[in-house]
Scaffold this motif. Structure first.
Motif, PDB file in Angstrom:
ATOM      1  N   THR B  94      32.310  52.549  34.214  1.00 35.96           N
ATOM      2  CA  THR B  94      32.903  51.277  34.635  1.00 35.96           C
ATOM      3  C   THR B  94      34.156  51.009  33.797  1.00 35.96           C
ATOM      4  OG1 THR B  94      31.849  49.834  33.015  1.00 35.96           O
ATOM      5  CG2 THR B  94      30.540  50.408  34.949  1.00 35.96           C
ATOM      6  N   PRO B  95      34.948  50.018  34.193  1.00 33.99           N
ATOM      7  CA  PRO B  95      36.155  49.722  33.397  1.00 33.99           C
ATOM      8  C   PRO B  95      35.876  49.031  32.063  1.00 33.99           C
ATOM      9  CG  PRO B  95      36.253  48.674  35.583  1.00 33.99           C
ATOM     10  CD  PRO B  95      34.876  49.203  35.413  1.00 33.99           C
ATOM     11  N   LEU B  96      34.614  48.722  31.764  1.00 38.63           N
ATOM     12  CA  LEU B  96      34.327  48.079  30.469  1.00 38.63           C
ATOM     13  C   LEU B  96      34.785  49.004  29.343  1.00 38.63           C
ATOM     14  CD1 LEU B  96      32.837  45.691  29.007  1.00 38.63           C
ATOM     15  CD2 LEU B  96      30.889  47.237  28.808  1.00 38.63           C
ATOM     16  N   PRO B  97      35.651  48.515  28.439  1.00 41.18           N
ATOM     17  CA  PRO B  97      36.073  49.383  27.332  1.00 41.18           C
ATOM     18  C   PRO B  97      34.864  49.787  26.487  1.00 41.18           C
ATOM     19  CG  PRO B  97      37.439  47.409  27.452  1.00 41.18           C
ATOM     20  CD  PRO B  97      36.295  47.205  28.392  1.00 41.18           C
TER      21      PRO B  97
END
Lengths: 312, 254
Positions: B94-97
């Protein structure tokens, strides 16, 4: 449907130690299509997909996913992609709605939670803890999580492995509903019927190489197999006319006659002419063309020489 | 959403999940108190009138134990099982860092650690009359921050050496329990302790962290800045961060 490429792969290579998992793969997936990567276990499906998802680095070749190099793991790419892995867990002590809301928060334009719940058929389970879900429900939640960001491109890695036939049908309906929205889907599977049912186009991968690519019908047509004509004859029916050739001229104990022929038109014509002339009812008449499965088994050598042992 | 607010959301989600397992939450908090009561019963409690009692020793000792289990032990085990279950791999798609996910885990651990510090200090004060060192609060806070940071980093780092979640209790306990015994936590390092054991314990961070807390709580001490203590703790912190950033694994081991 636009003809823009969602995924472009050329000359892709990846080795694990001495084992070449992916050995020069070229592929193009168009935007808006469902593309299936079909192959036996260990053929390189998952390795290929995990390179596209940004989990693995390639050894050689060019890869573009929605115009990005996935190895760079750019946030702008990850925001447009949804991933369903073969097996992955989820925070056990949250409930379905909380999980979806958590993942939705990672994306700039999330899909509404209630819409996702409706799509995956878990509206009744919105308040249920993850621990209490059945295997099939968890798999649907996996798909729901992948849909949180309303992705343009959806990766489904063996989405129905372990499903019973009923659950598999439901999953297919769901995937079809999603693709109606113009989304691109890249699916891996080792089920022929799944690829035939869902995919606009597919590629068969064997030992790290693409051995066939095209629509399910195009690939099935590559099989050298014969057409099968099956019919149940009444006990009163006499001998078949001599011009009906083909394997299995005699009916079995139940009166079922199976003919395999390279010339279905002529065989069928002779059969029906004979039946009309003698007033014989041709019950349960069916004509089966070579299937995708026949082509698959031929192309993958029935798994005989597929290198084993690679966790791909 | 910015990275920081994503990290804050992660902390809230982790925290919510933590309290959803009340049995685990209860023992997280009960465990240090059980040790505190046991040690005080075994080693004498607090004779009235004495300036420095066994309870003066065990209150900061159990605060140290609390931070170490909330940060090191819990992070190592939680990360290993999240990795085994494929949660880390899913999150990474996912785009979660990545750092925001880890910040969520660390933030949750630090919340638990803080709550434990309050509970254990209050227990020491109310039950054993060990005064909380308000006048040394800056010193105490600095020590707590340093300890929490070091043991969180080491918890992330050790996860790289744990092959699977089934092995994590054994490995984590084997790395920390012996140190607890030789580092002024479970037992006092004194004249009776072999010199080599004293020297050995000074190599590791548990000893220095515990000693800082003892200095904060000891009414007879006037805690000052000992550069060696802080340098060794900082060294372990840097080592933990380096190992974690190089060897941390997001995927289940085959």
């Amino acid at each position: 449907m636009t003809m823009r490429a969602a995924i472009e792969i050329s000359g892709l290579r990846k080795a694990y130690g001495p084992v070449l998992a992916v050995d020069g793969v070229d592929l193009g997936v168009r935007e808006g299509e469902v593309f299936a990567l079909l192959g036996p276990n260990g053929a390189g499906k998952t390795t290929t997909v995990e390179i596209l998802e940004g989990y693995r680095h390639r050894d050689a070749g060019e890869v573009r996913v929605l115009g990005h190099d996935p190895a760079r793991r750019e946030r702008s790419l990850l925001e447009q992609v949804g991933i369903v892995l073969q097996s992955n867990g989820v925070e056990r002590y949250l409930n379905v709605r909380e999980i979806l809301d958590l993942y939705r928060g990672y994306y700039p334009k999330p899909r509404p939670t209630d819409e996702i719940l409706r799509l995956i058929g878990l509206e009744e389970k919105a308040g249920a803890k993850i621990r209490t879900l059945s295997g099939g429900q968890r798999r649907r939640l996996d798909l729901g999580i992948a849909l949180c960001g309303d992705p343009r491109l959806l990766f489904l890695d063996e989405p129905t492995t372990g499903f019973d036939p009923n659950a598999r049908r439901h999953a297919w309906e769901l995937v079809r509903a999603l693709t109606g929205e113009g989304r691109t889907v890249l699916l891996t599977t080792h089920f022929m019927d799944e690829a035939a049912d869902l995919a606009d186009r597919l590629a068969i991968i064997k030992a790290g190489r693409i051995v066939a690519e095209g629509t399910p019908a195009q690939i099935a047509a590559r099989a050298s197999g014969t057409t099968r004509i099956r019919v149940r004859l009444p006990p009163s029916a006499g001998d078949l006319p001599a011009e009906i050739t083909g394997v299995g001229r005699r009916p079995d104990r139940d009166g079922v006659l199976q003919l395999e022929t390279h010339d279905p038109t002529r065989t069928l014509h002779a059969l029906t002419a004979w039946a009309l002339a003698h007033d014989i009812a041709l019950d349960e008449l069916s004509v089966t063309r070579p299937s995708l499965e026949d082509a698959y088994l031929e192309l993958t050598g029935a798994g005989a020489d597929v290198s084993a042992g690679v966790a791909a | 959403m910015s990275g920081l607010s994503l990290a804050a959301r992660q902390v809230r989600a982790e925290n919510r999940a933590f309290w959803r397992n009340p049995a685990a939450a209860f023992f997280t908090f009960a465990f240090p108190l059980i040790f505190m009561v046991l040690f005080n019963v075994l080693f004498g409690g607090s004779p009235p009138g004495a300036a420095y009692t066994p309870a003066h020793f065990f209150t900061p000792a159990i605060v140290a134990l609390s931070i170490i289990s909330a940060c090191y032990t819990n992070i190592a085990m939680a990360i290993t099982s999240a990795r085994d279950e494929g949660i880390l791999k899913r999150v990474r798609g996912t785009p979660l860092p990545e750092w925001a996910y880890l910040a969520g885990r660390i933030g949750q651990a630090v919340l638990v650690a803080l709550l434990l510090v309050v509970i254990v200090s209050a227990f020491g004060e109310v039950v054993y009359g060990v005064e909380f060192p308000f006048e040394r609060l800056p010193f105490l806070l600095a020590a707590l921050v340093m300890g929490a940071a070091t043991f969180c980093a080491l918890g992330l780092a050790i996860s790289a050496f744990i092959p699977n979640a089934d092995a994590s209790p054994a490995i984590v306990n084997a790395t920390v329990l012996p140190l607890l015994f030789i580092s002024n936590v479970f037992a006092r390092v004194d004249e009776g302790t072999p010199a080599w054991l004293d020297t050995l314990s000074r190599v590791f961070p548990v000893r220095h962290f515990a000693d800082l807390l003892h200095a904060a709580w000891d009414p007879r001490a006037s805690p000052g800045f000992d550069p060696v203590q802080w340098a060794i703790l900082a060294g372990w912190l840097v080592l933990g961060v380096l190992v974690a950033s190089r060897s941390f694994s997001w995927e289940p081991r085959a």
